[in-house]
Scaffold this motif. Structure first.
Motif, PDB file in Angstrom:
ATOM      1  N   LEU A 201      36.861 115.028 -82.299  1.00  0.00           N
ATOM      2  CA  LEU A 201      37.913 116.042 -82.335  1.00  0.00           C
ATOM      3  C   LEU A 201      38.478 116.207 -83.737  1.00  0.00           C
ATOM      4  O   LEU A 201      38.882 117.312 -84.122  1.00  0.00           O
TER       5      LEU A 201
ATOM      6  N   LEU B 221      34.183 120.758 -73.834  1.00  0.00           N
ATOM      7  CA  LEU B 221      34.957 120.976 -75.057  1.00  0.00           C
ATOM      8  C   LEU B 221      34.042 121.064 -76.276  1.00  0.00           C
ATOM      9  O   LEU B 221      34.256 121.903 -77.162  1.00  0.00           O
TER      10      LEU B 221
ATOM     11  N   ASP C 101      33.706 124.176 -78.788  1.00  0.00           N
ATOM     12  CA  ASP C 101      33.863 124.025 -80.240  1.00  0.00           C
ATOM     13  C   ASP C 101      32.631 124.529 -80.979  1.00  0.00           C
ATOM     14  O   ASP C 101      32.741 125.067 -82.091  1.00  0.00           O
TER      15      ASP C 101
ATOM     16  N   ARG D 159      40.036 126.666 -75.256  1.00  0.00           N
ATOM     17  CA  ARG D 159      39.978 125.297 -75.776  1.00  0.00           C
ATOM     18  C   ARG D 159      41.312 124.592 -75.617  1.00  0.00           C
ATOM     19  O   ARG D 159      41.368 123.397 -75.302  1.00  0.00           O
TER      20      ARG D 159
ATOM     21  N   GLN E  92      47.418 120.112 -77.125  1.00  0.00           N
ATOM     22  CA  GLN E  92      46.643 119.084 -76.433  1.00  0.00           C
ATOM     23  C   GLN E  92      46.842 119.068 -74.922  1.00  0.00           C
ATOM     24  O   GLN E  92      46.103 118.386 -74.205  1.00  0.00           O
TER      25      GLN E  92
ATOM     26  N   LYS F 213      40.858 123.307 -72.223  1.00  0.00           N
ATOM     27  CA  LYS F 213      39.911 122.200 -72.098  1.00  0.00           C
ATOM     28  C   LYS F 213      40.462 120.913 -72.708  1.00  0.00           C
ATOM     29  O   LYS F 213      40.150 119.815 -72.226  1.00  0.00           O
ATOM     30  N   ARG F 214      41.280 121.037 -73.726  1.00  0.00           N
ATOM     31  CA  ARG F 214      41.891 119.851 -74.309  1.00  0.00           C
ATOM     32  C   ARG F 214      42.824 119.174 -73.312  1.00  0.00           C
ATOM     33  O   ARG F 214      42.846 117.950 -73.193  1.00  0.00           O
TER      34      ARG F 214
ATOM     35  N   ARG G  92      42.372 115.499 -71.695  1.00  0.00           N
ATOM     36  CA  ARG G  92      43.469 114.531 -71.802  1.00  0.00           C
ATOM     37  C   ARG G  92      43.813 113.951 -70.432  1.00  0.00           C
ATOM     38  O   ARG G  92      44.006 112.745 -70.280  1.00  0.00           O
TER      39      ARG G  92
END
Length: 289
Positions: A60, A116, A120, A219, A223, A227-228, A232
């Protein structure tokens, strides 16, 4: 019973008792060794979990796919450790079930990271890849077209659009993105009146910027979103379950270890007492004779 027979009986009894004690000690030592291996495996699994987090964070931060490869390799090692540990816990079916659930959570964790990574990759790990590269090219074409037209008013508008878009790419502030949309709409209206050849370039810039914006939203602009956020949440579920399993396993191993020690001591005391009682009984019997 003759003295000879008595001594032979005592010798036989001592032999049987010592053999039983040896077998018992061998079994106890094996069980303690197995518990030690199980404890070591549980610690190895927790170490694997820490390394997974490290590789995930490295990706990340640096956007290098080598960390994804390290993550997947470490995950395979962790699966192997979990399966090996589970096979040793036949005496604790509830722990086997918890480990099986942990494997499912790990699979979900891996899936979320893969999603993710793919997003990216679409966005672009660097400014020379993916949608970021397309946006940079669209920005360059737009700027070049305005320079060729020698229109200072249009140049000022385009610079404002580009600066606002760059601000959004840096801060992920949707309020700034709404200003970008307003400026692009104004630029399109202006070019339709004075320079139709610039309209396709503005539209191309708007299209690529919109795709990139949507990809960034998918994305996760922070956070806890997109998708983040899913990654998490998955991480927290895996860590919570692994900590729970590790704690329960440590307690189970400790209880089994104490139980094995008590059994060994009890058996040794019993056999020692039995042998001593027989010896004393035979000794007094012979003395009386």
């Amino acid at each position: 019973m003759s003295i000879r027979t008595a001594f032979l009986s005592i010798s036989f009894l001592v032999f049987i008792a010592m053999a039983a004690m040896s077998i018992m000690l061998w079994q106890t030592s094996n069980k303690i060794a197995d518990l030690g291996h199980q404890y070591a495996d549980s610690k190895a699994i927790m170490n694997d979990m820490l390394m997974l987090r490290r590789h995930e964070k490295d990706f990340l931060l640096r956007k290098e796919e080598k960390y994804v490869e390290k993550f997947n390799q470490r995950l395979e090692d962790m699966r192997g450790n979990i399966l090996r540990l589970s096979s040793q816990l036949k005496y604790a079916p509830e722990l086997q079930l918890a480990l099986s659930e942990s494997l499912n959570l790990l699979n979900n964790y891996q899936l979320k990271l893969e999603q993710l990574v793919e997003l990216d990759r679409t966005i672009g790990f660097t400014g020379k890849e993916g949608l970021r590269a397309q946006l940079n090219q669209a920005e360059l074409d737009l700027h070049q077209g305005v320079l060729e037209s020698n229109d200072k008013h249009a140049l000022a508008n385009i610079l404002r659009v580009v600066l606002l878009e760059n601000d959004f790419q840096s801060d992920y502030d949707l309020t700034v993105k709404s200003l970008v949309h307003q400026e692009i709409t104004g630029a399109q209206n202006y070019f339709r009146q004075v320079n139709h050849s610039m309209v396709p370039k503005v539209e191309q810039f708007e299209t690529v910027a919109a795709k990139l914006t949507q990809a960034l939203i998918d994305r996760g602009l922070d956070q806890n979103l997109g998708k983040r956020g899913e990654l998490r949440q998955s991480i927290h579920e895996v860590e919570a379950r692994m900590l729970e399993v590790s704690g329960n396993l440590s307690n189970t191993i400790e209880s089994s270890l104490i139980s094995s020690q008590k059994q060994g001591v009890s058996m040794a005391i019993f056999l020692t007492g039995l042998i001593a009682s027989v010896l004393l009984w035979q000794t007094f019997r012979l003395l009386r004779r």
